[in-house]
Write a protein that holds these residues in place. Structure first.
Motif, PDB file in Angstrom:
ATOM      1  N   GLU A   1       0.736  -0.981  -0.080  1.00  0.00           N
ATOM      2  CA  GLU A   1       0.106   0.231   0.135  1.00  0.00           C
ATOM      3  C   GLU A   1       1.343   1.501   0.305  1.00  0.00           C
ATOM      4  OE1 GLU A   1      -4.023   2.369   2.360  1.00  0.00           O
ATOM      5  OE2 GLU A   1      -2.028   0.813   3.877  1.00  0.00           O
ATOM      6  N   LEU A   2       2.004   1.335   0.757  1.00  0.00           N
ATOM      7  CA  LEU A   2       2.943   2.455   0.364  1.00  0.00           C
ATOM      8  C   LEU A   2       3.616   2.710  -0.509  1.00  0.00           C
ATOM      9  CD1 LEU A   2       4.835   4.283   2.476  1.00  0.00           C
ATOM     10  CD2 LEU A   2       6.255   2.370   2.420  1.00  0.00           C
ATOM     11  N   LEU A   3       4.096   1.147  -1.155  1.00  0.00           N
ATOM     12  CA  LEU A   3       4.230   1.751  -2.487  1.00  0.00           C
ATOM     13  C   LEU A   3       3.203   2.116  -3.424  1.00  0.00           C
ATOM     14  CD1 LEU A   3       6.281   1.186  -4.827  1.00  0.00           C
ATOM     15  CD2 LEU A   3       5.495  -1.503  -4.900  1.00  0.00           C
ATOM     16  N   ARG A   4       2.389   1.891  -3.267  1.00  0.00           N
ATOM     17  CA  ARG A   4       1.185   2.406  -4.313  1.00  0.00           C
ATOM     18  C   ARG A   4       0.619   3.121  -4.458  1.00  0.00           C
ATOM     19  NH1 ARG A   4      -1.859  -1.822  -1.778  1.00  0.00           N
ATOM     20  NH2 ARG A   4      -0.898  -4.433  -3.138  1.00  0.00           N
ATOM     21  N   GLU A   5       0.683   3.971  -2.764  1.00  0.00           N
ATOM     22  CA  GLU A   5       0.547   5.809  -2.691  1.00  0.00           C
ATOM     23  C   GLU A   5       1.596   6.489  -2.699  1.00  0.00           C
ATOM     24  OE1 GLU A   5      -2.065   6.846  -0.915  1.00  0.00           O
ATOM     25  OE2 GLU A   5      -2.927   5.438  -1.684  1.00  0.00           O
ATOM     26  N   LEU A   6       2.969   6.490  -2.855  1.00  0.00           N
ATOM     27  CA  LEU A   6       3.966   6.744  -3.360  1.00  0.00           C
ATOM     28  C   LEU A   6       3.678   6.827  -4.998  1.00  0.00           C
ATOM     29  CD1 LEU A   6       6.983   6.130  -0.520  1.00  0.00           C
ATOM     30  CD2 LEU A   6       5.536   8.203  -0.994  1.00  0.00           C
ATOM     31  N   LYS A   7       3.360   5.667  -5.805  1.00  0.00           N
ATOM     32  CA  LYS A   7       3.550   5.600  -7.146  1.00  0.00           C
ATOM     33  C   LYS A   7       2.849   7.394  -7.178  1.00  0.00           C
ATOM     34  CE  LYS A   7       5.078   3.784 -10.919  1.00  0.00           C
ATOM     35  NZ  LYS A   7       6.043   4.445 -11.479  1.00  0.00           N
ATOM     36  N   LYS A   8       1.778   7.038  -7.367  1.00  0.00           N
ATOM     37  CA  LYS A   8       0.636   8.195  -7.153  1.00  0.00           C
ATOM     38  C   LYS A   8       1.392   9.888  -7.257  1.00  0.00           C
ATOM     39  CE  LYS A   8      -3.367   5.778  -5.367  1.00  0.00           C
ATOM     40  NZ  LYS A   8      -4.215   5.965  -3.652  1.00  0.00           N
ATOM     41  N   ILE A   9       2.471  10.416  -6.702  1.00  0.00           N
ATOM     42  CA  ILE A   9       2.954  11.296  -6.208  1.00  0.00           C
ATOM     43  C   ILE A   9       3.596  11.381  -7.778  1.00  0.00           C
ATOM     44  CG2 ILE A   9       4.899  12.817  -5.516  1.00  0.00           C
ATOM     45  CD1 ILE A   9       4.314  11.064  -2.400  1.00  0.00           C
ATOM     46  N   GLY A  10       4.194  10.524  -8.258  1.00  0.00           N
ATOM     47  CA  GLY A  10       4.654  11.309 -10.230  1.00  0.00           C
ATOM     48  C   GLY A  10       6.172  10.427  -9.777  1.00  0.00           C
ATOM     49  N   LYS A  11       7.159  10.816  -8.433  1.00  0.00           N
ATOM     50  CA  LYS A  11       8.478  10.463  -8.733  1.00  0.00           C
ATOM     51  C   LYS A  11       9.301   9.188  -8.767  1.00  0.00           C
ATOM     52  CE  LYS A  11       8.139  15.223  -6.945  1.00  0.00           C
ATOM     53  NZ  LYS A  11       8.291  15.500  -5.927  1.00  0.00           N
ATOM     54  N   PRO A  12      10.270   8.947  -9.531  1.00  0.00           N
ATOM     55  CA  PRO A  12      10.968   8.339  -9.781  1.00  0.00           C
ATOM     56  C   PRO A  12      11.417   7.090  -8.164  1.00  0.00           C
ATOM     57  CG  PRO A  12      12.695   9.737 -10.850  1.00  0.00           C
ATOM     58  CD  PRO A  12      11.398  10.744 -10.041  1.00  0.00           C
ATOM     59  N   ILE A  13      10.619   6.056  -7.793  1.00  0.00           N
ATOM     60  CA  ILE A  13      10.870   5.100  -7.673  1.00  0.00           C
ATOM     61  C   ILE A  13      11.963   3.816  -7.021  1.00  0.00           C
ATOM     62  CG2 ILE A  13       9.888   3.968  -5.773  1.00  0.00           C
ATOM     63  CD1 ILE A  13       6.917   4.869  -5.800  1.00  0.00           C
ATOM     64  N   ILE A  14      13.378   4.219  -6.116  1.00  0.00           N
ATOM     65  CA  ILE A  14      13.971   3.038  -6.253  1.00  0.00           C
ATOM     66  C   ILE A  14      13.323   2.503  -4.597  1.00  0.00           C
ATOM     67  CG2 ILE A  14      16.172   2.201  -5.609  1.00  0.00           C
ATOM     68  CD1 ILE A  14      15.716   5.450  -6.994  1.00  0.00           C
ATOM     69  N   VAL A  15      13.564   0.733  -5.029  1.00  0.00           N
ATOM     70  CA  VAL A  15      12.749   0.094  -4.245  1.00  0.00           C
ATOM     71  C   VAL A  15      14.228  -0.835  -3.755  1.00  0.00           C
ATOM     72  CG1 VAL A  15      11.486  -2.651  -3.396  1.00  0.00           C
ATOM     73  CG2 VAL A  15      10.853  -0.295  -4.672  1.00  0.00           C
ATOM     74  N   VAL A  16      14.510  -1.018  -2.167  1.00  0.00           N
ATOM     75  CA  VAL A  16      15.585  -1.496  -1.839  1.00  0.00           C
ATOM     76  C   VAL A  16      15.064  -2.774  -1.108  1.00  0.00           C
ATOM     77  CG1 VAL A  16      18.044  -1.836  -0.553  1.00  0.00           C
ATOM     78  CG2 VAL A  16      17.562   0.355  -1.949  1.00  0.00           C
ATOM     79  N   LEU A  17      15.323  -4.114  -1.223  1.00  0.00           N
ATOM     80  CA  LEU A  17      14.702  -5.480  -0.550  1.00  0.00           C
ATOM     81  C   LEU A  17      15.528  -6.095   0.289  1.00  0.00           C
ATOM     82  CD1 LEU A  17      12.183  -6.609  -3.591  1.00  0.00           C
ATOM     83  CD2 LEU A  17      11.239  -6.001  -2.314  1.00  0.00           C
ATOM     84  N   PHE A  18      15.017  -6.270   0.956  1.00  0.00           N
ATOM     85  CA  PHE A  18      15.634  -6.473   2.560  1.00  0.00           C
ATOM     86  C   PHE A  18      14.954  -8.011   2.462  1.00  0.00           C
ATOM     87  CE2 PHE A  18      17.207  -2.315   2.960  1.00  0.00           C
ATOM     88  CZ  PHE A  18      17.563  -2.010   3.618  1.00  0.00           C
ATOM     89  N   ASN A  19      15.283  -9.547   2.363  1.00  0.00           N
ATOM     90  CA  ASN A  19      14.068 -10.565   2.506  1.00  0.00           C
ATOM     91  C   ASN A  19      15.211 -11.570   2.579  1.00  0.00           C
ATOM     92  OD1 ASN A  19      14.612  -8.812  -0.031  1.00  0.00           O
ATOM     93  ND2 ASN A  19      14.561 -10.792  -0.272  1.00  0.00           N
TER      94      ASN A  19
END
Length: 715
Positions: free
Chosen positions: A483-501
């Motif tokens: 949900e956080l990713l979806r909401e930030l996508k709406k802003i229109g800025k480039p998103i770099i996801v860093v995954l810890f898993n």
């Protein structure tokens, strides 16, 4: 000590003392009361002080002063002065923590893994540890299994290379003289990574050919490197639990593989023969385990309570007990414990060796080389952008992984701290807790994102979502993080996801929303610094996946070296009567061997020195790899082979060789491989291991799916 003296020592032992050598109890049993007697432990395992005082090894105890005290007190009351062995889980570091094994595997760098394990051994030995329960070489094709984080992936050949490297790193060339080393214990013998449904401790149903083709080779590789111990698996194989499986342990491990070292059960696995349903009680469990060849019973009391009785009744030959005890005595002797029962354990060594700058430097390098760049739409590397650093892993020290039991989170470098080493032009916001929604945190994240030019979003699994006993039915990110990713996508800025898993994740939605994705795994003590170096271009990503990432959990298992089937799906076809899904492609989202770089590597001119291979000959394979970019970098050049017609069905590709090569910016390198007849062998219908004359395909490329190909014939 000479073998003759060990035999004399064995002859002087009572049956009770012999059985004691086979018992392993956790370190807390050796705590003392005011009378300096061992305590009996928790209610679920009541152990007498007599049993503790004649046991042969200790589980999970570390710390130079603590272990020296336990050893000293033990020897004071011991009639024969046989020292204790101290064993512990040193999986991806002792105090200096490296990336989890699945991450280390993604480096495709066995020499780096050997260096990391040598550091782990140095730290552990100075803290009084003699044996590590590593490497885990279980081949895994199901990322739902929590213990996939301890594995190096889905490929047998690659697992073999890392198995040998780990054993060399832990043990060195001479355990007796090199006090900075520890004995390695390869695990889990065998097939544990194939548990049904990806559920921990579950059944395993594999043909013997499948065992020999994919699951046994890494164990053979570890043993060929001199691995001193083997641990049994929890699971069944052919409906027989491993700890009571005579075919596996006596016939294959002992006789066929010629293993004369110590075989230890996993935690409580001997007693678990009872709930498995192959032993009526502890007495029968003890009988079946010893007949199968288990030398040390970890944390259950079947041997202690019943072996003497079984020997006196003639149900178990005393010779088998003697063989087990001798193997344990030989290991203690090989470690030099009879002459120096404290080995390398000292407060001085511990202070000097543990978590020192030199070790952390290697941990940072390992983390840099283990990260895998999965997507980059011209958003990386960063330079002077104004960054919004958001997410539950943005400033989180819980990045050491599930098995970092001696590591300290407060010594880990967070991503926020790493980024601060490169720029002050950033703002931090939590965005959401790990698994819960927070309207306040979400609002703060949106505000931070709107005031920035780029978003770094640090998401993933907490350590409590991967590891032993942490299997999952769905391997997506938590819903609040999506949900956080979806909401930030709406802003229109480039998103770099860093995954810890700790496992491959289902990232189909993430891939569609993010402009860049960096898989960081649980990266260890220097994780934040290493990731920041990659994000800002101070290091160039070179990691490659050792497990395929599915598009959806429903595809699992999905792996690169599958069979073709009688109705393979033609490329581009949507026909019904083929082996396919109607709601998703067959292919994974990211295939085995996949990983991007800031460099642009292009493959050209795959050539074979001959299109015929003689039984005693070789074919030279060469390929040009061009770096068509202004970034220098390392590329893992991968060679695969397919046997086009076999006596039994053969995989569509099998990794047979790889090289990690450094190619400067705007330069070209010619990479060479050699193909021999031995590389073409497999287990036939009668399990004979040999090759067949006929046509083969050779593939060379940047991952298992993106390859050039040529053919040759074996004559």
């Amino acid at each position: 000590m000479e073998q003759q003296k060990l035999e004399q020592l064995l002859s002087n032992m009572t049956i009770e003392e012999k059985v004691g050598q086979l018992m392993q109890f956790a370190g807390h049993f050796y705590a003392t009361n005011e009378n300096r007697d061992p305590v009996t432990g928790p209610e679920d395992l009541q152990v007498s002080s007599i049993s503790v005082n004649r046991s042969g090894s200790v589980l999970g105890s570390a710390g130079a002063e603590r272990n020296r005290e336990i050893q000293e007190r033990y020897l004071e009351q011991s009639r024969l002065k046989i020292p204790l062995l101290f064993m512990a889980d040193v999986i991806n570091g002792f105090r200096t923590i490296f990336p989890i094994p699945l991450g280390l595997g993604s480096s495709w760098d066995p020499k780096l893994v050997e260096e990391a394990q040598a550091i782990s051994a140095k730290e552990a030995s100075s803290a009084g540890v003699h044996v590590t329960f590593a490497p885990m070489v279980d081949l895994v094709r199901d990322p739902r299994w929590g213990r996939v984080m301890e594995s190096t992936g889905e490929d047998s050949f690659l697992n073999e290379e890392f198995a040998k490297a780990s054993v060399r790193g832990f043990q060195g060339d001479n355990l007796e003289t090199d006090l900075n080393r520890v004995a390695a214990c390869v695990k889990h013998f065998v097939g544990y990574g194939a548990v049904e449904g990806g559920r921990d401790y579950n059944k395993v149903d594999l043909s013997e050919r499948e065992l020999r083709e994919n699951y046994l080779p890494a164990f053979q590789a570890a043993l060929s490197a001199g691995c001193e111990l083997v641990m049994t698996a929890f699971n069944t194989v052919d409906s027989i639990p491993a700890s009571g499986n005579q075919k596996l342990m006596r016939e294959i491990l002992r006789k066929e593989f010629d293993f004369n070292g110590v075989l230890i059960s996993d935690y409580g696995a001997v007693e678990e023969l009872i709930p498995h349903g192959v032993a009526a009680d502890g007495k029968e469990a003890a009988k079946k385990a010893l007949l199968a060849g288990v030398d040390i019973e970890m944390m259950s009391l079947c041997y202690e309570n019943h072996l003497k009785e079984l020997i006196e009744e003639g149900e178990v030959p005393e010779d088998l007990l003697d063989e087990a005890v001798m193997r344990i005595l030989q290991l203690k002797n090989k470690l030099g414990l009879f002459e120096n029962p404290y080995r390398n354990a000292s407060a001085r060594n511990q202070e000097k060796n543990i978590n020192c700058p030199e070790h952390r430097k290697v941990a940072r390098k390992a983390a840099e080389k283990s990260c895998v760049l999965l997507k980059n739409e011209d958003v990386l590397p960063l330079s002077n952008e104004k960054i919004a650093l958001i997410g539950p892993y943005a400033h989180n020290r819980d990045i050491l992984g599930e098995w970092s039991i001696f590591g300290k989170q407060e010594e880990a470098v967070t991503l926020k701290e790493g980024i601060a080493q490169h720029t002050s032009n950033y703002v931090y916001a939590l965005g959401c807790p790990m698994y819960e929604r927070s309207e306040e945190a979400l609002s703060e994240a949106i505000k931070a994102a709107k005031d920035s030019t780029h978003i770094i979003l640090a998401l993933g699994e907490g350590r409590d979502w991967s590891g032993e006993g942490r299997s999952r039915t769905s391997i997506t990110l938590a819903e609040n993080q999506l949900e956080l990713l979806r909401e930030l996508k709406k802003i229109g800025k480039p998103i770099i996801v860093v995954l810890f898993n700790g496992r491959p994740l289902e990232l189909t939605e993430v891939e569609g929303l993010a402009d860049g994705i960096l898989e960081a795994w649980h990266p260890g003590s220097e994780g934040g610094a290493a990731i920041a170096n990659l994000l800002f271009g101070k290091a160039n990503p070179s990691g490659k996946l050792t497990m395929s990432f599915p598009r959806t959990t429903g595809q699992i298992p999905v792996y690169y070296n599958a069979y073709n089937t009688g109705r393979p799906l033609p490329k581009g076809s949507t026909g019904r009567f083929f082996s396919r899904y109607i709601d998703a492609p067959n292919e994974p989202l990211y295939p085995f061997g996949f990983g991007l770089s800031y460099a642009n590597f292009q493959y050209e001119s795959l050539q074979l020195s001959s299109n015929e291979l003689a039984a005693n000959g070789t074919i030279d394979v060469q390929v040009l790899v061009k770096n068509q970019s202004d970034y220098s970098g390392e590329e893992v050049v991968q060679l695969y082979i397919r046997d086009m017609v076999g006596e039994v069905v053969r995989p569509v590709k099998e990794l047979k060789a790889f090289q990690k090569v450094f190619i400067p910016a705007n330069e070209t390198k010619q990479v060479h491989f050699s193909i021999t007849e031995e590389m073409l062998r497999y287990h036939h219908a009668n399990l004979e291991y040999k090759s067949d004359a006929g046509e083969f395909m050779v593939f060379v490329g940047t991952n298992s799916a993106d390859v050039l190909s040529q053919s040759f014939d074996l004559k």
